[in-house]
Scaffold this motif. Sequence first.
Motif: not given
Length: 255
Positions: A181, A186, A231, A236-237
Motif C-alpha cells: 500500500l 497510501f 477522506i 483520499d488514499r
Amino acid sequence: MEQDRLAKLLKLEELGIRGYGNTMHCNTTFLTDNPEGLPQLNEIDDSHLRYRIAGRVVQINDMGGSKFIFIKRDNHISQVYVKKEVPEAFRIAQLIQLGDFIGANGPIFRTKRDKVALKVERLIFLTKALQGTGKILQDGNEIHDKELLYRHRYIDMIMNPDVIETFKKRSGIIRKIRNYLDGLGFIEVETRMLTHTNSGANAKPFVTHHNSLDQDLYLRIAPELDLKRLIVGGMDRIFEIGKNFRNEGVDRTHN
C-alpha cells in the motif's frame, strides 16, 4: 511442583546466585548442526574457539557424573555438556530444572553419537521458572487440552515450535501489506479506539466509563467513520491496520 522450584531457587541464592535479573552477552544464538571437522571431547585444547550461548532448558539427561542439558532459543535447540570436574558449573547444573534459562561458555565438540555439543567451562544461571513445561524433546508429551494452549499461548509456543512460525508469518504478511500500500501512495493512519458512538456498524460494542470526563465511551467496532472523516479532510488514499472490538460470540476461529 512450585514449592520444589522455590526450594531450588533458595538453594541457588544460598550459593550467591540470583534467580532473576542476570545478564549474559552471547556470541551465537545456537550451535551448528554439522559435526564435521569438530574435535572429539578428549581432543579439545586452548586453540579451539569458545562460544557463549543461552536459552531455555527443555531437557536434562543425567548421567551421574555429567549432564547433557538441552537449551532452546529462537526455535533452535542446542546441547551443552557439564562434567563433575567443573565443580562450580556442576553445582549449578544440579539445581537446574526444565523451563529455567541458563547460559553456557566453552568450546564445541562432536559427541559419540555424532552430534554437536558445547563443553561447559562456565555455567551462568539467568532466570528461574516457577512453572514446569514438560520434557519437550520426549515423545508422548503432547498437550491435548487445546483450550489451555489458547489461553496460555506461551505454553503452546514452548511445546509446539511451529506456533512461533505462525506468528512470524503473520508479521511478514502485515509487513507485505504495508509495503504494497505504501508503494501505491497510501498513508497509514491510526484512528480512535474509544468513541462516543458505536463506530459505524451494527454489532454490540463494549462500554466503558471515563472517570475524568464522566462520560460513557465505546470500544470501536469498526474504524470506518473516522476513516471517512479523514477522506473528507482531504486524505483520499489511506489505510489502517488495527483492532476492532465486538461484544458478541467468540471462539477459537475468530480472528
